[in-house]
Design a protein around this motif. Structure first.
Motif, short mmCIF file in Angstrom:
data_model
loop_
_atom_site.label_atom_id
_atom_site.label_comp_id
_atom_site.label_asym_id
_atom_site.label_seq_id
_atom_site.Cartn_x
_atom_site.Cartn_y
_atom_site.Cartn_z
N ALA A 22 -23.46 -23.61 14.78
CA ALA A 22 -24.22 -22.45 14.33
C ALA A 22 -24.75 -22.66 12.91
O ALA A 22 -25.89 -22.32 12.60
N GLU A 72 -16.78 -28.89 20.09
CA GLU A 72 -16.75 -27.43 20.08
C GLU A 72 -16.72 -26.86 21.50
O GLU A 72 -17.09 -25.72 21.75
N LYS A 74 -12.59 -18.40 25.90
CA LYS A 74 -13.47 -18.87 24.82
C LYS A 74 -12.69 -19.46 23.65
O LYS A 74 -13.07 -19.31 22.49
N LEU A 90 -15.29 -25.18 24.86
CA LEU A 90 -14.44 -24.01 25.03
C LEU A 90 -13.57 -24.14 26.28
O LEU A 90 -13.87 -24.88 27.21
N GLN A 149 -17.29 -22.48 17.43
CA GLN A 149 -18.57 -23.18 17.40
C GLN A 149 -19.38 -22.88 16.14
O GLN A 149 -20.60 -23.01 16.13
N GLY A 173 -26.66 -21.11 18.85
CA GLY A 173 -25.73 -20.05 19.15
C GLY A 173 -24.84 -20.36 20.33
O GLY A 173 -24.90 -21.44 20.93
N ASP A 174 -24.00 -19.39 20.70
CA ASP A 174 -23.04 -19.58 21.79
C ASP A 174 -23.72 -19.88 23.12
O ASP A 174 -23.16 -20.57 23.97
N ASP A 175 -24.92 -19.34 23.31
CA ASP A 175 -25.62 -19.54 24.58
C ASP A 175 -26.44 -20.82 24.61
O ASP A 175 -27.15 -21.09 25.59
N VAL A 214 -21.04 -14.83 17.31
CA VAL A 214 -20.87 -16.28 17.13
C VAL A 214 -19.39 -16.59 17.30
O VAL A 214 -18.54 -15.97 16.68
N ASN A 215 -19.10 -17.52 18.18
CA ASN A 215 -17.71 -17.95 18.38
C ASN A 215 -17.29 -18.81 17.21
O ASN A 215 -17.94 -19.80 16.88
N GLU A 244 -16.45 -14.02 17.26
CA GLU A 244 -15.44 -14.15 18.31
C GLU A 244 -14.25 -14.86 17.69
O GLU A 244 -14.28 -16.06 17.44
#
Length: 748
Positions: free
Chosen positions: A396, A714, A721, A716, A392, A402-404, A388-389, A161
């Motif tokens: 990671a 990190e 995002k 958002l 962040q 992860g993002d979630d 993967v943003n 992302e």
């Protein structure tokens, strides 16, 4: 009155340099590749005997560049011929991190090691364990997002992302106006604007080619208002400087709209015919935005807000140029939307040449292409792979999250970095560097210079500069495009991004004789996709390329996008949104972000500055662009590094006095996330409770080894995002010798 510049409506101008180059020299067109809205047209003089470029200058035929370059790009020759350039492939020998040692190897050896790691990683962990990381080291359409995307689509690697800069503002624009933008700020100034508001916009440092147009307009009577918490080089020549507290701009904008509506100055006909949801917005949202509450929230006097609102409402030839400083707060999405709807209420969109609002022209200039044909997602099923943003990437890499919020399965095992100095540009940079130190992650870096990120790499590959490659540049801050052709031979063994991914594709056995995905040349991509592509009806796929041809742009260096296309008549054809209108109420936002209102509303930002006297960390940090660098770019140019000399932090006189800090003192900025060190610059007129420093200053040039991003979380933004670089609270203290010794030992 200053002379009127050349007509912007001319698509292509036949241009021969009026100044004849010295004997044995030739002059070549290129476009500036750096992350700046201007995307200048440059003339490069080359010594044909030696093959070296000897000078650069702005193209006097280009209606935006007008013959001069910014302070940064004036030093482009020093960037190209620079002792810090990576000229050959290298393999790290010994430990990772600052001070890492490397040995020169061949391209064959480098490609073999990288592709062997790809194959091993995919076999053992799956393709999602390969993580690309890139951003805006070059903004040429080919180098930024073409052959690399084809390669990783074929691999079905993890996605990225790419939201670290503009996504909150970009999505605010897309949700509100779709693929449509207001005029370029220079056009608006030239074509009759009577009131211009630069909102969170320091154009002197980040878009200097608009300034002459603004000065010329001011000479004929245009009024200039700058909205910015800081005092900047741009506020110094404003007629009015409005200083809201950081993160309160949505309240300021909505309070202005309430004044306009309460005084019956709003353009009801425009609102009825061109917008969606305005009456509900006025009824349900605006009552909360009183002048009294606005003064309390924003810190701007109620009378100043009222006066600006009334003048704006009565001035139909008014234009707002916003910038991405609004984009870096936790509540940025709604803040950007609130500013974006202002011209709906005074109807200034009717003044198509000089009215409306824009963050730039990115939504149209970058997103109208056939991205499927450009990036070839059909090469694999990458759309189903995890994303993967980049905001962040620290957690990671370092924490395997992860993002979630769930554990990454598989973890990142192979990291491929290009167009980005990952170690310095990302939030929570201390944690990022911790992740980069992992011994079980193979790291490849394609870079022009020996950046801090290179020190963590297993393999470093040499990248080129704009003088050494073919590319196509579409500005994100104006309506101009340009084509680069190589001026000089690549230095050392450096290669461009597209050729690198062709080579990797060949080594991975991705090349298919029945498909040109990895054999298509740069020129073919530019001509077939970026300029002359047609849709099924035989018209240009991208209306902005109507009447523009590859050969003409190569010959002349630049062209103006075809904004006069009938397909861009939004007032008569409708706006490119789901409702066909400007969406003051946007149901699409709430559909994706259930906690976000469909209306532009003020929501106090998390980690915003509310009551500094009661806060553990009472000072909000604004980490804006340096006047001398563009991210990591140009920090390797000695003269520019000497001009900036060291990282600084602007502090108000009151905050400095309270802490016993004097001008030039080394100070420590710290919070629960980390610390960084800067040299104090005391600013009379800076809001108390606010400080300002440079973004992305190299950690290796910073006392303690980590820049201001070490203070960032990190977190958002509300939507889009994006990172919250400006939603950072710190305390500041004068640094002691003991602090410095500790910082040096702990520095990454």
């Amino acid at each position: 009155m200053a002379a009127k510049p050349k007509d912007f409506t001319t698509s292509v101008v036949n241009y021969i340099p009026k100044v004849k180059p010295p004997e044995g020299h030739s002059v070549h067109h290129i476009s500036c590749p750096h992350d700046c809205p201007d995307t200048c047209s440059m003339l490069v003089t080359k010594d044909d005997k030696t093959g070296k470029a000897v000078s650069v200058q702005g193209d006097p035929s280009h209606p935006i560049t007008r013959g001069y370059l910014c302070n940064k790009v004036n030093h482009y020759i020093d960037l190209v011929y620079n002792e810090n350039r990576v000229l050959y492939p290298h393999r790290r020998v010994g430990p990772k991190g600052p001070g890492a040692k490397f040995e020169r190897i061949t391209w064959d050896e480098a490609l073999e090691e990288i592709t062997n790691d790809f194959k091993k990683t995919i076999k053992e962990y799956g393709s999602e364990a390969v993580q690309p990381f890139s951003y805006s080291g070059t903004l040429g359409m080919l180098g930024y997002w073409t052959m690399d995307q084809r390669f990783f689509n074929k691999m079905e690697a993890a996605r990225l992302e790419q939201s670290i800069c503009i996504y909150a503002a970009m999505w605010a624009g897309l949700y509100t106006y779709g693929l449509s933008n207001g005029p370029h700020v220079g056009e608006a100034a030239r074509d009759g604007c009577e009131l211009m508001i630069l909102w969170a916009t320091n154009l002197v440092s980040t878009g200097v080619h608009s300034i002459p147009f603004i000065r010329e307009a001011k000479e004929r009577g245009m009024k200039l208002v700058v909205v910015d918490p800081r005092r900047t080089r741009t506020t110094m020549f404003a007629d009015v400087h409005i200083q809201p507290k950081p993160g309160t701009d949505a309240f300021l904008a909505n309070a202005m709209i309430k004044v306009i509506v309460d005084k019956n100055l709003h353009d009801v006909d425009f609102l009825n015919t061109q917008t969606h949801g305005w009456e509900e917005f006025v009824e349900k949202v605006l009552p909360r935005y009183t002048l009294e509450e606005a003064e309390k929230i924003t810190g701007v006097k109620a009378k100043d807000i009222e006066d600006l609102a009334v003048e704006y409402a009565k001035t139909k030839k008014s234009y707002i140029r916003a910038n991405y400083g609004l984009n870096r707060h936790q509540n940025s999405g709604q803040m950007c939307r609130a500013v974006l709807i202002l011209p709906c209420f005074n109807g200034s969109w009717r003044e198509e040449k000089c009215g409306g609002v824009a963050f730039g022209q990115l939504e149209e200039m970058w997103l109208r292409f056939d991205l499927g044909k450009l990036q070839r997602p059909d090469l694999g099923d990458r759309a189903s792979k995890r994303i993967v943003n980049m905001v962040q990437i620290g957690r990671a890499l370092a924490d395997n999250i992860g993002d979630d919020g769930a554990q990454l399965d598989p973890p990142i095992k192979s990291l491929f970095v290009y167009n980005s100095d990952l170690a310095n540009c990302t939030p929570n940079s201390g944690n990022v560097r911790k992740g980069l130190m992992r011994d079980d992650v193979f790291i490849s870096v394609h870079e022009t210079f020996w950046t801090d990120t290179c020190m963590y790499a297993d393999i470093v590959l040499p990248a080129d500069t704009a003088l050494e490659r073919t590319d196509c540049h579409w500005a994100y801050g104006s309506w101009f495009l340009g084509i680069n052709k190589p001026v000089i031979e690549p230095l050392g063994e450096s290669i461009n991004n597209t050729e690198l991914f062709r080579m990797l594709a060949d080594k991975m056995d991705y090349v298919d004789s029945n498909d040109n995905a990895f054999t298509q040349t740069d020129e073919e991509i530019i001509k077939d996709i970026l300029l002359e592509a047609e849709n099924e009806d035989g018209e240009r796929f991208n209306c902005l390329t109507e009447g523009i041809n590859y050969e003409d742009v190569v010959k002349n260096g630049w062209a103006r996008a075809s904004t006069e296309s009938k397909r861009r008549d939004f007032l008569n054809n409708g706006w490119p949104t789901p409702s066909g209108k400007i969406e003051i109420k946007c149901e699409a936002i709430t559909a994706e972000y259930p906690d976000v209102s469909p209306f532009p509303e003020y929501v106090p930002e998390i980690n915003g500055q509310f009551d500094p006297k009661k806060s553990k960390y009472p000072i909000q940090v604004l980490s804006s662009a340096s006047h001398y660098f563009i991210g990591d770019s140009f920090q390797s140019v000695p003269r520019l590094q000497a001009m900036q000399s060291r990282p600084t932090v602007e502090i108000s006189l009151g905050d400095a006095k309270e802490r016993g800090i004097e001008d030039g003192d080394l100070v420590r900025l710290y919070n629960d996330n980390g610390e960084t060190f800067c040299y104090a610059v005391l600013i009379n007129g800076l809001l108390e409770g606010v400080c300002a420093t440079q973004k992305q200053f190299k950690g290796s040039n910073t006392p303690g080894g980590l820049n201001v991003n070490n203070l960032n979380s990190e977190m958002l933004t509300d939507f889009g995002k994006s990172p919250c670089f400006y939603s950072v609270l710190v305390e500041i203290e004068k640094a002691s010798d003991e602090m410095m010794e500790k910082a040096i030992k702990q520095g990454a």
